[in-house]
Design an enzyme around this catalytic site. Structure first.
Site, PDB file in Angstrom:
ATOM      1  N   GLY A  51      36.122  43.035  59.572  1.00  0.00           N
ATOM      2  CA  GLY A  51      35.903  42.307  60.823  1.00  0.00           C
ATOM      3  C   GLY A  51      34.970  43.098  61.714  1.00  0.00           C
ATOM      4  O   GLY A  51      34.785  44.309  61.507  1.00  0.00           O
ATOM      5  N   CYS A  78      38.108  47.626  54.845  1.00  0.00           N
ATOM      6  CA  CYS A  78      37.295  47.987  56.014  1.00  0.00           C
ATOM      7  C   CYS A  78      38.128  47.884  57.297  1.00  0.00           C
ATOM      8  O   CYS A  78      39.064  48.659  57.475  1.00  0.00           O
ATOM      9  CB  CYS A  78      36.034  47.120  56.046  1.00  0.00           C
ATOM     10  SG  CYS A  78      34.749  47.810  57.090  1.00  0.00           S
ATOM     11  N   TYR A  79      37.841  46.915  58.189  1.00  0.00           N
ATOM     12  CA  TYR A  79      38.658  46.764  59.396  1.00  0.00           C
ATOM     13  C   TYR A  79      40.132  46.622  59.029  1.00  0.00           C
ATOM     14  O   TYR A  79      41.013  47.191  59.701  1.00  0.00           O
ATOM     15  CB  TYR A  79      38.188  45.531  60.176  1.00  0.00           C
ATOM     16  CG  TYR A  79      38.924  45.296  61.477  1.00  0.00           C
ATOM     17  CD1 TYR A  79      38.517  45.912  62.647  1.00  0.00           C
ATOM     18  CD2 TYR A  79      40.021  44.435  61.536  1.00  0.00           C
ATOM     19  CE1 TYR A  79      39.189  45.705  63.842  1.00  0.00           C
ATOM     20  CE2 TYR A  79      40.700  44.215  62.723  1.00  0.00           C
ATOM     21  CZ  TYR A  79      40.275  44.851  63.875  1.00  0.00           C
ATOM     22  OH  TYR A  79      40.936  44.632  65.055  1.00  0.00           O
ATOM     23  N   HIS A 165      33.566  47.558  50.523  1.00  0.00           N
ATOM     24  CA  HIS A 165      33.821  46.127  50.272  1.00  0.00           C
ATOM     25  C   HIS A 165      33.815  45.821  48.776  1.00  0.00           C
ATOM     26  O   HIS A 165      32.743  45.688  48.184  1.00  0.00           O
ATOM     27  CB  HIS A 165      32.759  45.277  50.980  1.00  0.00           C
ATOM     28  CG  HIS A 165      32.912  45.303  52.469  1.00  0.00           C
ATOM     29  ND1 HIS A 165      33.643  44.373  53.152  1.00  0.00           N
ATOM     30  CD2 HIS A 165      32.460  46.186  53.389  1.00  0.00           C
ATOM     31  CE1 HIS A 165      33.628  44.659  54.438  1.00  0.00           C
ATOM     32  NE2 HIS A 165      32.912  45.760  54.617  1.00  0.00           N
ATOM     33  N   GLU A 167      34.509  43.060  47.460  1.00  0.00           N
ATOM     34  CA  GLU A 167      34.187  41.645  47.222  1.00  0.00           C
ATOM     35  C   GLU A 167      32.695  41.382  47.073  1.00  0.00           C
ATOM     36  O   GLU A 167      32.303  40.344  46.564  1.00  0.00           O
ATOM     37  CB  GLU A 167      34.782  40.776  48.351  1.00  0.00           C
ATOM     38  CG  GLU A 167      34.140  40.920  49.734  1.00  0.00           C
ATOM     39  CD  GLU A 167      34.660  42.110  50.550  1.00  0.00           C
ATOM     40  OE1 GLU A 167      35.224  43.059  49.950  1.00  0.00           O
ATOM     41  OE2 GLU A 167      34.483  42.108  51.779  1.00  0.00           O
ATOM     42  N   ASP A 224      26.930  18.468  45.733  1.00  0.00           N
ATOM     43  CA  ASP A 224      28.140  18.490  46.553  1.00  0.00           C
ATOM     44  C   ASP A 224      28.680  17.088  46.821  1.00  0.00           C
ATOM     45  O   ASP A 224      29.864  16.821  46.637  1.00  0.00           O
ATOM     46  CB  ASP A 224      27.863  19.201  47.890  1.00  0.00           C
ATOM     47  CG  ASP A 224      27.253  20.572  47.677  1.00  0.00           C
ATOM     48  OD1 ASP A 224      27.445  21.120  46.581  1.00  0.00           O
ATOM     49  OD2 ASP A 224      26.589  21.075  48.596  1.00  0.00           O
ATOM     50  N   LYS A 374      29.106  27.087  45.849  1.00  0.00           N
ATOM     51  CA  LYS A 374      28.358  26.161  44.991  1.00  0.00           C
ATOM     52  C   LYS A 374      28.777  26.215  43.523  1.00  0.00           C
ATOM     53  O   LYS A 374      28.964  25.179  42.887  1.00  0.00           O
ATOM     54  CB  LYS A 374      26.872  26.530  45.101  1.00  0.00           C
ATOM     55  CG  LYS A 374      25.959  25.462  44.611  1.00  0.00           C
ATOM     56  CD  LYS A 374      25.786  24.473  45.707  1.00  0.00           C
ATOM     57  CE  LYS A 374      24.913  23.337  45.431  1.00  0.00           C
ATOM     58  NZ  LYS A 374      24.766  22.527  46.650  1.00  0.00           N
TER      59      LYS A 374
END
Ligand code: XMP
Length: 518
Positions: A51, A78-79, A165, A167, A224, A374
């Site tokens: 964050g 992280c945060y 991170h 991710e 989409d 996507k």
């Protein structure tokens, strides 16, 4: 299921997506509502996102009490890690050297979080604060040059923190670290499949739409909205009517092709084509500002939907349909509004997908793909039986070619762009490179350039070629197309498209550029 508590990071939804890639269900929940969520949902573990705030600042997002009280494993990122360490009695301070970008991390080899991962690997850091003193009972399990506590673990084997991170794709072993957490530490199984996702969406739509309720869908023919149509069709059958608006801002031959492809795929899907070219061009006359273009297009779209809804209700002898489905996906949401939020419904507002929707809109919005990326949407579509030709299509923005021609939108400029774009796409397909790039298109620039044709001097349009490689459309690299292909496209455009004497290649990454030019 793993709950991902969102503290406002750009990457929060990416954490969920990575966990889903590991075939474990994950849901994003805001830190403000996490207590209620954790109270009622069965979770095997909690991940705390990063964050933008500093944990020591008044009013900074705080750790929801149930995160620790619940007794399940917790991974702070992280945060999220700094918050955990502070809550357990540690100290977080501004770092003397901030770490942004790639860093090398060495782990101690004693934690389940780094099981089967080489001692030293490359990770992605993005922080200005760091943990200076660990709480009692916690130890450092990895360090980088700027962070002695790049990863931490509590003695109970339940609480972990990562300053980097896992991710983001730049963290080379990020998926393995997350895998160690969700499988090894939380004990999750690989139960998450696209079928389950489809079933959950279908159940949700059935709960929202009453048994006699009619649903309209804004069909663009892109991936989409086609996947959204397939899902909603499964849920409500022939009570779904897709409205396909030809706004004059489509690519060459697109209107016919979309109708042909979708009717071929499912002849029972009800599609109402609407020709509104004149209306859109009138609204766009003299407008050069990109946001005003989007707003005008969005407003006109909605007015057309309202008109069509009333017309259809008259023809059917029913009430006017109350629900409108849009194929909004996660990157549309994150780039135009706040990150976490309700997964499906919300009051309609201006957003990226259609842009500039008026606030007095009378529809209730259904956005079943709102939390998906996507490639997840493509997998879902494949599971629903949509043909590859449709699923492989590059994304195309709702406001269409209007945002690919900085400056005023006129029929003449649209035709110029359509021709140039068709040549580019045709050559890409001919070279079998259409699927090797994630989005490719031509842009008509608002400048005139001097050229020479025959013996004469010309002052004509410039076309830019844009091709990008990206996995989530939030960051992108420009695609290294073969020079021969670029040369062929350029030659054909200046020879075949009247009014164009120059072609340039866009070699910008996102960020700092965006994929579209507007
Ligand atoms: P940018 O240009 O923001 O684009 O890097 C990221 C992705 O979003 C698409 N895009 C839009 N899609 N309405 C849409 O439906 C819009 O106003 C819009 N603007 C950008 C863009 O084509 C790319 O895939």
């Amino acid at each position: 299921m793993i709950a991902v508590v969102d503290f406002g990071s750009q990457y929060s939804q990416l954490i969920c997506r990575r966990i889903r890639e590991l075939q474990v269900p994950a849901e994003l929940v805001s830190w403000q509502t996490a207590d209620t969520f954790l109270d009622i949902r069965e979770v095997r573990g909690v991940v705390l996102s990063g964050g933008p705030a500093s944990v020591y600042v008044d009013g900074a997002p705080s750790l929801p009490a149930s995160v620790l009280a619940r007794g399940v494993p917790v991974l702070g990122i992280c945060y999220g890690m700094q918050l955990l360490m502070q809550a357990l009695g540690g100290r977080v301070e501004p770092a003397t050297t901030r770490e942004f970008g790639q860093a090398s991390v060495r782990h101690t080899g004693e934690s389940a979080l780094f099981r089967d991962i080489e001692t030293e690997s490359s990770v992605w850091m993005s922080h200005g604060d760091r943990v200076e003193a660990l709480p009692d009972g916690c130890r450092s399990i990895a360090a980088s040059q700027g962070s002695p506590h790049a990863a931490v673990a509590a003695a109970d084997g339940r609480i972990f923190g990562l300053q980097f991170h896992p991710e983001v794709s730049h963290t080379v072993r990020g998926m393995d670290i997350l895998g160690n957490f969700v499988y090894g530490i939380c004990g999750c199984d690989t139960t998450w499949t696209t079928e389950e996702l489809a079933d959950a969406c279908i159940r949700d739509i059935r709960t929202r739409v009453p048994a006699d309720g009619h649903v309209l869908l804004a069909l663009s023919g892109g991936v989409d909205s086609s996947v959204a149509a397939a899902l909603v069709h499964r849920a409500v059958g022939e009570r779904l009517t897709c409205i396909f608006v030809n706004n004059g801002l489509l690519r060459m031959g697109e209107a016919d092709q979309v109708l042909r492809d979708l009717r071929e795929w499912n002849p029972r899907l009800r599609i109402e084509p609407v020709d509104a070219v004149e209306d859109f061009l009138e609204d766009l006359a003299g407008v050069a500002d990109p946001e005003r273009k989007r707003t005008r297009i969005g407003h006109r779209f909605v007015r057309i939907f309202e008109r069509e809804a009333a017309r259809l209700a008259g023809a059917w002898g029913t009430e006017v349909p109350r629900f409108l489905v849009q194929g909004t996906i996660y990157p549309d949401v994150i780039e135009s509004a706040s990150g976490s939020g309700e997964a499906h419904a919300q009051t309609i507002k201006t957003h990226h997908n259609v842009g500039g929707l008026p606030s007095d809109l009378d529809f209730e919005l259904i956005e079943p793909l709102r939390m998906l990326f996507k490639d997840e949407v493509r997998r879902l579509g494949a599971g629903l039986g949509l043909p590859a030709s449709l699923l492989e299509r590059h994304p195309f923005p709702g406001p269409g070619l209007a945002v690919r021609m900085p400056g005023e939108v006129t029929w003449e400029r649209l035709e110029t762009l359509r021709r140039a774009d068709a040549i580019f796409l045709e050559e890409l397909r001919r070279a079998n490179l259409y699927t090797a790039t994630d989005q490719a298109f031509a842009v008509l620039l608002p400048v005139q350039s001097v050229g020479v044709m025959g013996d004469g001097r010309t002052l004509q349009n410039v076309v830019a070629l844009r091709a990008v490689s990206t996995s989530d459309f939030m960051t992108a690299e420009w695609t290294r197309l073969p020079w021969d292909l670029v040369a062929q496209v350029s030659t054909r455009i200046v020879n075949e498209v009247p009014g164009v004497n120059r072609v340039v290649l866009d070699v910008s990454t996102k960020p700092p550029a965006t994929i579209e030019w507007e």
